[in-house]
Write a protein that holds these residues in place. Structure first.
Motif, mmCIF file in Angstrom:
data_model
loop_
_atom_site.group_PDB
_atom_site.id
_atom_site.type_symbol
_atom_site.label_atom_id
_atom_site.label_comp_id
_atom_site.label_asym_id
_atom_site.label_seq_id
_atom_site.Cartn_x
_atom_site.Cartn_y
_atom_site.Cartn_z
ATOM 1 N N SER A 29 0.824 -1.208 0.000
ATOM 2 C CA SER A 29 0.000 0.000 0.000
ATOM 3 C C SER A 29 0.854 1.253 0.000
ATOM 4 O O SER A 29 1.864 1.331 0.705
ATOM 5 C CB SER A 29 -0.899 0.015 1.238
ATOM 6 O OG SER A 29 -1.640 1.222 1.254
ATOM 7 N N PHE B 277 -12.150 -4.501 -5.117
ATOM 8 C CA PHE B 277 -12.801 -3.443 -5.885
ATOM 9 C C PHE B 277 -14.220 -3.860 -6.283
ATOM 10 O O PHE B 277 -15.137 -3.029 -6.308
ATOM 11 C CB PHE B 277 -11.968 -3.107 -7.134
ATOM 12 C CG PHE B 277 -12.566 -1.992 -7.943
ATOM 13 C CD1 PHE B 277 -12.490 -0.671 -7.496
ATOM 14 C CD2 PHE B 277 -13.229 -2.241 -9.147
ATOM 15 C CE1 PHE B 277 -13.052 0.368 -8.231
ATOM 16 C CE2 PHE B 277 -13.800 -1.208 -9.879
ATOM 17 C CZ PHE B 277 -13.705 0.105 -9.424
ATOM 18 N N ASP C 107 -7.373 -5.866 -3.986
ATOM 19 C CA ASP C 107 -6.742 -5.316 -5.190
ATOM 20 C C ASP C 107 -6.719 -3.787 -5.216
ATOM 21 O O ASP C 107 -6.229 -3.182 -6.164
ATOM 22 C CB ASP C 107 -7.458 -5.831 -6.448
ATOM 23 C CG ASP C 107 -8.946 -5.520 -6.437
ATOM 24 O OD1 ASP C 107 -9.378 -4.660 -5.627
ATOM 25 O OD2 ASP C 107 -9.686 -6.158 -7.212
ATOM 26 N N THR C 108 -7.265 -3.160 -4.167
ATOM 27 C CA THR C 108 -7.442 -1.709 -4.210
ATOM 28 C C THR C 108 -7.290 -1.149 -2.794
ATOM 29 O O THR C 108 -7.660 -1.814 -1.825
ATOM 30 C CB THR C 108 -8.858 -1.373 -4.749
ATOM 31 O OG1 THR C 108 -8.969 -1.917 -6.074
ATOM 32 C CG2 THR C 108 -9.129 0.120 -4.775
ATOM 33 N N HIS D 26 -14.109 5.356 -6.500
ATOM 34 C CA HIS D 26 -12.751 4.796 -6.420
ATOM 35 C C HIS D 26 -12.361 4.115 -7.729
ATOM 36 O O HIS D 26 -13.221 3.721 -8.504
ATOM 37 C CB HIS D 26 -12.674 3.817 -5.251
ATOM 38 C CG HIS D 26 -12.916 4.500 -3.938
ATOM 39 N ND1 HIS D 26 -11.977 5.283 -3.316
ATOM 40 C CD2 HIS D 26 -14.037 4.566 -3.164
ATOM 41 C CE1 HIS D 26 -12.485 5.788 -2.204
ATOM 42 N NE2 HIS D 26 -13.743 5.376 -2.090
ATOM 43 N N LYS D 27 -11.032 4.005 -7.925
ATOM 44 C CA LYS D 27 -10.546 3.328 -9.141
ATOM 45 C C LYS D 27 -9.887 2.014 -8.744
ATOM 46 O O LYS D 27 -9.196 1.957 -7.717
ATOM 47 C CB LYS D 27 -9.485 4.192 -9.832
ATOM 48 C CG LYS D 27 -10.054 5.399 -10.530
ATOM 49 C CD LYS D 27 -9.046 5.861 -11.601
ATOM 50 C CE LYS D 27 -9.359 7.243 -12.094
ATOM 51 N NZ LYS D 27 -8.726 8.298 -11.264
ATOM 52 N N LYS D 28 -10.088 1.007 -9.588
ATOM 53 C CA LYS D 28 -9.468 -0.287 -9.327
ATOM 54 C C LYS D 28 -7.943 -0.126 -9.269
ATOM 55 O O LYS D 28 -7.370 0.613 -10.077
ATOM 56 C CB LYS D 28 -9.854 -1.278 -10.436
ATOM 57 C CG LYS D 28 -9.453 -2.709 -10.113
ATOM 58 C CD LYS D 28 -9.988 -3.707 -11.113
ATOM 59 C CE LYS D 28 -9.588 -5.104 -10.668
ATOM 60 N NZ LYS D 28 -10.134 -6.132 -11.559
ATOM 61 N N ASN D 29 -7.298 -0.800 -8.317
ATOM 62 C CA ASN D 29 -5.830 -0.809 -8.149
ATOM 63 C C ASN D 29 -5.237 0.521 -7.662
ATOM 64 O O ASN D 29 -4.020 0.716 -7.726
ATOM 65 C CB ASN D 29 -5.099 -1.206 -9.447
ATOM 66 C CG ASN D 29 -5.508 -2.572 -9.947
ATOM 67 O OD1 ASN D 29 -5.686 -2.772 -11.149
ATOM 68 N ND2 ASN D 29 -5.682 -3.538 -9.061
ATOM 69 N N GLN D 30 -6.105 1.427 -7.192
ATOM 70 C CA GLN D 30 -5.550 2.726 -6.768
ATOM 71 C C GLN D 30 -4.667 2.571 -5.520
ATOM 72 O O GLN D 30 -4.881 1.691 -4.691
ATOM 73 C CB GLN D 30 -6.672 3.730 -6.518
ATOM 74 C CG GLN D 30 -7.501 3.412 -5.285
ATOM 75 C CD GLN D 30 -8.714 4.335 -5.145
ATOM 76 O OE1 GLN D 30 -9.079 5.062 -6.062
ATOM 77 N NE2 GLN D 30 -9.348 4.280 -3.986
#
Ligand code: AMP
Ligand code: MG
Length: 422
Positions: A68, A77, A123-124, A144-148
């Motif tokens: 992270s 996500f 994943d996020t 939110h965005k995936k993998n952020q």
């Protein structure tokens, strides 16, 4: 390289050795430099400033795991909603160095801190500022965005990737980088051995009372300091009188012991003929009058296998010729590849400067910022080549090119910073 080649370099390409352009002299010197090849292994701490002889290849991924980049929550996500809040169950923690052991299932999340390993199933990252915690219930909103906020394993360096290239001089950041890979030793080139002496009947060393007409030798101390800054192994051979037999002995001893021989004095008109006759016996050496100020006379060549630089006698000329010709040559001989140029840029000149076209001048300057943070340069008073104080006060060279004439205040001039170099 043969005698013939150096001799050709001095005259055959239409350049008059009595008016050798600065750039041409550098080019000729560069042709004859063969770097040291001997290597040694050193502990990483002892390798500061040394030149890497082999690439440092990463034995691992950096970072080693997906982790992270923020303090917050590791989530799936797919659990988040695009149009509103979702409430997740906090299943545990992943702190830097103390990962979450299990697998995160649907509807769960894990409290995570910066550097914490991404738990299996997530994943996020949702920043803690974007989540609301009530006991184990964590509410996460939309947007939110995936993998952020993830740092991927190997994103800085992948296993097998070159972390540092052969030919660089190791700086503190490099020492840290090598350590971050768990590498304790590196292979570097051996230090360059440089022998030097001063020539002149008028010179006495510190500790001796100068008789009338005698002066203290300062060049040897300046040269010692400049070589030390460059990381060379130095051999101080003292003062040698203007006596052919003593000089011949000194040149031979120095060349036998070192990769490079540096002298000061004895290359100006009047003295050059006598030193030239001597060196003609020992190796191919050219005597140039460089189209520059200060530092007009300069000798360069080989004595046996050693490179030879015969610098002028005047203390400022010694430093200018050292920085303009010898420094780069020594760095190249030390294995540095490429040799980084000294930072040079244009700033307004606050002084008016006298300058005759037809030669390059290296005036000593002081670069300072004004109250608004804009930098300008002014000259350090008298510029005589014997006035060493002009070098001591300066933090840059003001470089005035061949065609340049007088400079009026406010005009832009090229400056080359000395900080950390000289
Ligand atoms: P030269 O090139 O030997 O004729 O020297 C030019 C000027 O530099 C003379 O005024 C010398 O006295 C002075 N000089 C030569 N060598 C040194 C030295 N090692 N330290 C200080 N001044 C020197
Ligand atoms: Mg002399």
């Amino acid at each position: 390289m043969s005698t013939l080649t150096i001799t050709q370099a001095s005259c055959a390409d239409d350049y008059d050795p009595n008016s050798m352009p600065v750039a041409k002299a550098r080019e000729v010197i560069a042709r004859f430099l063969s770097p040291v090849t001997a290597i040694e292994r050193l502990g990483v701490r002892a390798a500061l400033g040394r030149v890497l002889a082999e690439d440092v290849v990463s034995p691992l991924n950096v970072p080693a795991h997906d982790n992270s980049a923020m303090d917050g929550y590791a989530v799936r996500f797919a659990d988040l909603k695009s149009d509103g809040d979702v409430v997740l169950n906090n299943a545990g923690t992943s702190f830097a160095g103390v990962p979450f052991k299990g697998t995160v299932g649907a509807g769960q999340c894990v409290r995570i801190m910066t550097g914490g390993v991404m738990p299996a199933g997530t994943d996020t990252i949702v920043m803690q500022e974007h989540a609301k915690a009530e006991g184990d219930k964590i509410t996460v909103g939309k947007g939110h965005k995936k993998n952020q906020h993830l740092r991927r394993a190997g994103e800085d360096l992948a296993t097998g990737q070159v972390a540092l290239k052969r030919g660089i001089a190791l700086r503190p950041a490099d020492i840290g980088l090598i350590s971050s890979l768990g590498i304790g030793e590196v292979t570097v080139y051996r230090r360059l051995r440089v022998a030097f002496f001063s020539t002149g009947d008028e010179l006495v060393s510190i500790g001796t009372q100068p008789a009338e007409g005698q002066i203290f030798d300062s060049n040897r101390y300046t040269i010692h300091a400049m070589l030390t800054r460059l990381g060379c192994e130095v051999m101080d051979m003292g003062v040698v009188r203007d006596d052919p037999a003593l000089l011949e002995r000194a040149f031979k001893d120095a060349a036998a012991a070192a990769d490079v021989v540096i002298t000061s004095g004895g290359v100006s008109v009047g003295e050059a003929d006598f030193v030239k006759a001597l060196l003609d016996k020992l190796g191919p050496v050219v005597f140039w009058k460089i189209a520059m100020k200060p530092g007009r006379p300069l000798a360069y060549g080989k004595i046996g296998t050693a490179h030879f630089f015969g610098l002028p006698g005047n203390p400022v000329s010694v430093m200018v010729t050292f920085y303009q010709f010898v420094r780069d040559a020594l760095l190249k001989l030390s294995g540095l590849d490429p040799v980084p140029p000294l930072p040079t840029f244009k700033v307004p000149c606050a002084s008016s400067l006298k300058k005759a076209p037809g030669r390059t001048e290296f005036q000593r300057g002081i670069l300072t910022p004004d109250a608004a943070g804009n930098w300008s340069v002014r000259v350090t008073g008298e510029q005589g080549s014997g006035i060493l104080r002009s070098m001591s006060e300066a933090n840059c060279f003001i470089i005035l090119g061949t065609d340049q004439g007088n400079v009026t205040p406010g005009a832009l001039v090229d400056v080359q910073v000395m900080e950390g170099v000289v």
